[in-house]
Every structure is written in structure tokens, then in C-alpha cells.
Design a protein around this motif. Structure first.
Motif, PDB file in Angstrom:
ATOM      1  N   LEU A   1       0.832  -1.206   0.000  1.00 32.79           N
ATOM      2  CA  LEU A   1       0.000   0.000   0.000  1.00 32.79           C
ATOM      3  C   LEU A   1       0.868   1.258   0.000  1.00 32.79           C
ATOM      4  N   ILE A   2       1.916   1.240   0.806  1.00 38.35           N
ATOM      5  CA  ILE A   2       2.831   2.390   0.867  1.00 38.35           C
ATOM      6  C   ILE A   2       3.532   2.565  -0.475  1.00 38.35           C
ATOM      7  N   ARG A   3       3.906   1.467  -1.095  1.00 38.85           N
ATOM      8  CA  ARG A   3       4.537   1.528  -2.430  1.00 38.85           C
ATOM      9  C   ARG A   3       3.595   2.219  -3.413  1.00 38.85           C
ATOM     10  N   ARG A   4       2.288   1.872  -3.366  1.00 38.79           N
ATOM     11  CA  ARG A   4       1.310   2.516  -4.240  1.00 38.79           C
ATOM     12  C   ARG A   4       1.241   4.016  -3.962  1.00 38.79           C
TER      13      ARG A   4
END
Length: 146
Positions: A139-142
Motif C-alpha cells: 500500500l505504501i509503495r502505491r
């Protein structure tokens, strides 16, 4: 985003910013022995990520004056972390790149950080929590691509 989710997102955003900053500080603590300034570290990181470049290119990428970058590069050269070679297209320019010493320090530092993080996760989190963290990383990567 609805009105009801806006406050929740703002709260999570604030908490996430604080927690990630704390994690970054803890990770930095694991790479001991570095006397580099933030600017010097940023230049080394850019050379590692983007590859070799001129002082002018580095200054532009870091948003600083060329004279300031020249001072940073001189310090890194003096420490044996960067080296220059003539630009094959324009001999008046110098192409800067990381030395093997700098590459080894990156490898060693990364391993120390990952070892600490692996140990901390293994001792503080359950397997189910590690799986939750894996999902959160995605999610953080997104978010970083938004």
C-alpha cells in the motif's frame, strides 16, 4: 473520498509520517561510522540510483548551485567515495561515479539495516503481523507512485 473518510485519512497520514520518520532514524542508526553530511549522502545516493553524472547534472538534480555541488564532490573525492573521468563526448566535462569503496559501504550499510529490521520484526511481530506489514508495504509503495 467522502467527508467521513477525510478526517480518518488525515489522521492516518499524520501518524504514518511520524512513524516512518522514526523508522528511518532507527535505520540510519544501524549504519554506524558515517561522517557524511546529508548533502553528501544525498549525492552518493543519487549516483547509486541514477548512475554517473556531471557536477552540473548533480547540482540540477539536487536543486543546488553548481559551486555548492563542486564543494560536496570535492569532499567525496577526498574521502575516496567518488572518482571522475573525462566525458567521452566532451573532454572538458568530468563524469563522476561511485568508487568501489562507496559501493561496498552501501552494501554493508544496507545489510546492517536489513539485519536489524529482520531481527526487530521477528522478535516483536507475530507471523500474522508480518503478513499485515507485507500488505502495508504494498500500500505504501502505491502511495509513493501517486
Amino acid at each position: 473520498m467522502t467527508e467521513n473518510t477525510r478526517p480518518a485519512a488525515a489522521t492516518v497520514a499524520g501518524d504514518l509520517r511520524v512513524v516512518l520518520a522514526q523508522l528511518v532514524r532507527r535505520l540510519r542508526e544501524q549504519a554506524t561510522g558515517s561522517d557524511l553530511t546529508k548533502s553528501q549522502s544525498a549525492v552518493l545516493g543519487r549516483l547509486e540510483r541514477d548512475g554517473a553524472g556531471t557536477t552540473t547534472e548533480l547540482a540540477r538534480a539536487e536543486g543546488i548551485r553548481q559551486q555548492s555541488m563542486a564543494a560536496i564532490v570535492a569532499a567525496l573525492d577526498g574521502a575516496g567515495l567518488v572518482s571522475g573521468s573525462p566525458d567521452p563526448k566532451d573532454g572538458r566535462k568530468t563524469i563522476l561515479d561511485l568508487t568501489e569503496k562507496a559501493r561496498e559501504e552501501f552494501r554493508t550499510g544496507r545489510l546492517a539495516k536489513e539485519d536489524w529490521l529482520t531481527q526487530a520484526m521477528s522478535s516483536e511481530l507475530s507471523p500474522a503481523e508480518i503478513e499485515q506489514l507485507r500488505v502495508a508495504v504494498e500500500l505504501i509503495r502505491r502511495l509513493t507512485k501517486a
